[in-house]
Design a protein around this motif. Structure first.
Motif: not given
Length: 106
Positions: A47-48, A18-19, A54, A22-23, A51, A80, A82, A25
């Motif tokens: 945000l995390h 997930d991290d 999802c 997210l990073c 994510c 998404c 986020n 994106r």
């Protein structure tokens, strides 16, 4: 982390997935995840957490793997969780007083 047929990488196999998505994106949108984490840890945490909820992380991974795709034109915003926040942060980065200065958003 295992590749699941039709779904991409299974985030249940690796909690760091997930991290990573997210990073990736954020970087695709020219946002610095480290800067946001340091300046706005609560916002990054939200945000995390989103994510992690999802439903289609494999689709996200596939979209991010397409190095020729323009993230501004991809339909990632349709799936998404986020999308709204990341789109706003990206727009503010472009229009902000000091490009990339997330602390100016306070």
């Amino acid at each position: 982390m295992r590749l699941q047929p039709g779904r991409g990488f299974d985030p249940d196999d690796d909690p760091a997935a997930d991290d990573l998505l997210l990073c990736r994106r954020m970087r695709a949108l020219h946002l610095d995840p480290d800067e946001l984490y340091c300046s706005e840890p609560r916002a990054f945490g939200v945000l995390h957490r989103l994510c992690a909820t999802c439903d289609v992380p494999g689709r996200c991974a596939r979209d991010l793997a397409d190095e020729f795709a323009d993230p501004g034109w991809q339909d990632w915003r349709n799936y998404c969780p986020n999308a709204t926040t990341l789109s706003i942060l990206s727009a503010l980065r472009v229009c902000g007083p000091d490009e990339g200065d997330v602390s100016a958003l306070r």
